[in-house]
Write an enzyme that holds these catalytic residues in place. Structure first.
Site, PDB file in Angstrom:
ATOM      1  CD  GLU A 163      13.345  -0.142   4.727  1.00  0.00           C
ATOM      2  OE1 GLU A 163      14.124  -0.190   5.697  1.00  0.00           O
ATOM      3  OE2 GLU A 163      12.339   0.579   4.712  1.00  0.00           O
ATOM      4  CE1 TYR A 170       9.611  -0.826  10.800  1.00  0.00           C
ATOM      5  CE2 TYR A 170       8.599  -2.399   9.296  1.00  0.00           C
ATOM      6  CZ  TYR A 170       9.721  -1.893   9.930  1.00  0.00           C
ATOM      7  OH  TYR A 170      10.945  -2.452   9.683  1.00  0.00           O
ATOM      8  N   GLY A 171       7.384   2.826   9.386  1.00  0.00           N
ATOM      9  CA  GLY A 171       8.327   3.852   9.827  1.00  0.00           C
ATOM     10  C   GLY A 171       8.376   5.035   8.887  1.00  0.00           C
ATOM     11  CB  THR A 172      11.278   6.856   7.441  1.00  0.00           C
ATOM     12  OG1 THR A 172      11.892   5.794   6.710  1.00  0.00           O
ATOM     13  CG2 THR A 172      11.960   7.042   8.786  1.00  0.00           C
ATOM     14  CG  LEU A 173       9.369   3.431   3.463  1.00  0.00           C
ATOM     15  CD1 LEU A 173       9.456   1.929   3.252  1.00  0.00           C
ATOM     16  CD2 LEU A 173       9.665   4.181   2.174  1.00  0.00           C
TER      17      LEU A 173
END
Length: 119
Positions: free
Chosen positions: A75, A7-10
């Site tokens: 993470e 849901y983010g930088t990935l």
């Protein structure tokens, strides 16, 4: 193989997407109600939410064990920054077993982003 909700930088097009190189994108996905995002500075953190209607938008990926280990390191799972936990998704992925990274530290002073990052 493990299904991982990101849901983010990935996500595709963002700075840590290269960690998913060689893995398989299953598609855009949404969590069921019960989750929201908070700003952690340059990236978001997903947490459980008791507020009605809260969900998170992202992508579902199928990853191998080597990729999963690299994601756990990225993470900060060993340091207690995030935990990889089962997460329920809405259709068409409702029947898929998926995992996501939940933020474990204090939210004091953090701004809620809602369902999507970037906000």
């Amino acid at each position: 193989m493990t299904h991982v909700f990101v849901y983010g930088t990935l996500k595709t097009g963002f700075e840590n997407h290269h960690f998913l190189a060689g893995q398989r994108l299953l598609g855009a996905a949404n969590t069921v109600e019960g989750y929201t995002l908070f700003s952690l500075g340059d990236y978001p953190g997903m947490v459980r939410s008791s507020e009605p209607g809260r969900q998170v938008l992202g992508e579902l990926w199928e990853v191998d064990d080597a990729c999963l280990a690299a994601l756990d390191e990225l993470e900060g799972v060993a340091e207690g920054l995030f935990a990889r936990v089962p997460v329920a998704l809405q259709p068409p992925f409702a029947s898929e077993g998926a995992e996501a990274y939940l933020y474990l530290r204090s939210l004091a002073g953090r701004r809620e982003l809602g369902p999507a990052w970037p906000a």
